[in-house]
Write an enzyme that holds these catalytic residues in place. Structure first.
Site, short mmCIF file in Angstrom:
data_model
loop_
_atom_site.label_atom_id
_atom_site.label_comp_id
_atom_site.label_asym_id
_atom_site.label_seq_id
_atom_site.Cartn_x
_atom_site.Cartn_y
_atom_site.Cartn_z
N HIS A 1 7.01 6.33 1.27
CA HIS A 1 8.27 4.91 0.58
C HIS A 1 8.50 5.34 -0.36
O HIS A 1 9.85 4.80 -0.39
CB HIS A 1 7.46 3.74 0.47
CG HIS A 1 6.21 3.35 1.48
ND1 HIS A 1 4.81 3.16 1.78
CD2 HIS A 1 6.27 2.67 2.36
CE1 HIS A 1 4.38 2.37 2.45
NE2 HIS A 1 4.92 2.01 3.23
N ASP B 1 7.35 5.29 12.27
CA ASP B 1 7.04 4.66 13.42
C ASP B 1 8.92 4.96 14.38
O ASP B 1 9.94 3.41 13.59
CB ASP B 1 7.58 3.12 12.65
CG ASP B 1 5.96 3.42 11.85
OD1 ASP B 1 4.41 3.05 12.16
OD2 ASP B 1 6.51 3.24 10.54
N GLN C 1 10.05 1.60 15.96
CA GLN C 1 9.95 0.95 15.02
C GLN C 1 11.17 1.21 15.50
O GLN C 1 12.54 -0.26 14.81
CB GLN C 1 9.54 0.48 14.42
CG GLN C 1 9.52 -1.06 13.09
CD GLN C 1 9.43 -0.49 12.05
OE1 GLN C 1 7.92 -1.59 12.36
NE2 GLN C 1 8.73 0.04 10.83
N ALA D 1 1.33 -1.55 0.13
CA ALA D 1 -0.16 -0.13 -0.30
C ALA D 1 1.08 1.14 -0.06
O ALA D 1 0.58 2.51 0.86
CB ALA D 1 -0.68 -0.12 1.13
O1 PAF Z 1 6.99 -0.66 9.21
C1 PAF Z 1 6.31 -1.63 8.69
O2 PAF Z 1 6.45 -1.39 7.44
C2 PAF Z 1 6.71 -3.13 9.21
O3 PAF Z 1 6.50 -2.71 10.53
C3 PAF Z 1 8.10 -3.55 8.16
C4 PAF Z 1 9.25 -2.62 8.86
C5 PAF Z 1 8.31 -3.23 6.95
C6 PAF Z 1 7.77 -4.57 9.01
O4 PAF Z 1 6.67 -5.75 9.08
#
Ligand code: PAF
Length: 281
Positions: free
Chosen positions: A37, A151, A154, A32
């Site tokens: 991205h 994120d 993350q 998506a």
């Molecule tokens: O941030 C994301 O899209 C996801 O957490 C990742 C890093 C692709 C792991 O599935």
């Protein structure tokens, strides 16, 4: 763009590239795709010979089944977008290809980073993220991997995993990409109703106001102020707001001038959960 679905075939291809001394940049995604991205892909392309993007909606990082089922899937459009920025390789494995019969996470110790914020509200989420990112790193063996700062927790957790497991990859954190009205780009935005989409830029407005208010109120007063703003909002429901140290991600009540802090927020717009953050430097 080459598309691989089988990990051994991708591995063979990338080993060949490595033997030709080509550097590999990697952008893991769940598809998506949006401009955010693509900005990661463009960065990877600038700094590496071969850019690999993965699209894999990782079941083990979803604590909410419905969120997993409803996660937007736009493969044909994703391919078009990746081709528009000259991505070299797309890895698009099935769940069986990654997990075989055993769709479970490994357990990780991220020195406590995993117990803050998202970790408190999304049970097992970071074990799932650690599992898939480590697996993908083992398949792709990239020189550099690119992650967005939306994120932020993350990103810090992946840096910690790389450090603790001594993985031979450099992690690059990239700035948040925003819509013109300030809403942080996210694949989940596509699921917002028109009304919620119109209301959602309020999140970033609040973060910017917090940044202005730093120095005039202490962290607890700022949190209280944010809670009051969301109580008055008809469409958005605050899940958490916290000011935390960038490195430890521990909530702080005192703002020290020699430390770096961020304000972090999670909000429900209907049943869509949105997160955002801002540097308070
Ligand atoms: O941030 C994301 O899209 C996801 O957490 C990742 C890093 C692709 C792991 O599935």
């Amino acid at each position: 763009m080459k598309i691989f679905k089988i990990k051994s075939e991708l591995k063979d291809f990338l080993l060949q590239q490595k033997s030709l001394k080509k550097s590999i940049g990697f952008v893991p995604t769940m598809g998506a795709l949006h401009e955010g991205h693509l900005s990661l892909v463009k960065k990877a392309k600038k700094k590496n010979d071969i850019t690999v993007v993965s699209i894999f909606v990782n079941p083990t990082q979803f604590d909410n089944k419905e969120d997993l089922v409803k996660y937007p899937k736009t493969f044909d459009n994703d391919v078009k977008l990746l081709e528009s920025v000259d991505c070299d390789v797309l890895f698009f494995p099935s769940v069986e290809e990654i997990y075989a019969e055993n769709i479970t996470s490994d357990k990780f110790d991220f020195d406590g980073l995993e117990h803050q914020m998202e970790g408190k509200f999304r049970d097992g989420h970071f074990d799932g993220v650690g599992t898939i990112v480590k697996t993908l790193f083992e398949i792709v063996n990239p020189d550099k991997a690119y992650f967005g700062k939306k994120d932020f927790q993350q990103l810090q957790i992946i840096k910690k995993m790389v450090e603790k497991h001594k993985l031979p990859v450099k992690i690059k954190g990239c700035d948040i990409f925003r819509e013109d009205d300030g809403l942080a780009m996210s694949s989940r935005n596509a699921r917002l109703t028109k009304e919620h989409r119109e209301g959602a830029p309020f999140i970033y407005k609040i973060l910017k106001k917090i940044k202005k208010k730093i120095g005039t109120k202490n962290a607890n007063e700022l949190k209280q102020w944010v809670e009051e703003q969301f109580k008055k909002h008809k469409l958005l429901e605050l899940e958490y707001f916290t000011i935390a140290d960038e490195k430890t991600l521990q909530t702080t009540s005192i703002i020290e001038s020699d430390q770096k802090y961020r304000a972090f927020i999670a909000v429900f717009a209907g049943d869509i959960r949105l997160i955002d953050n801002i540097s308070l430097k």
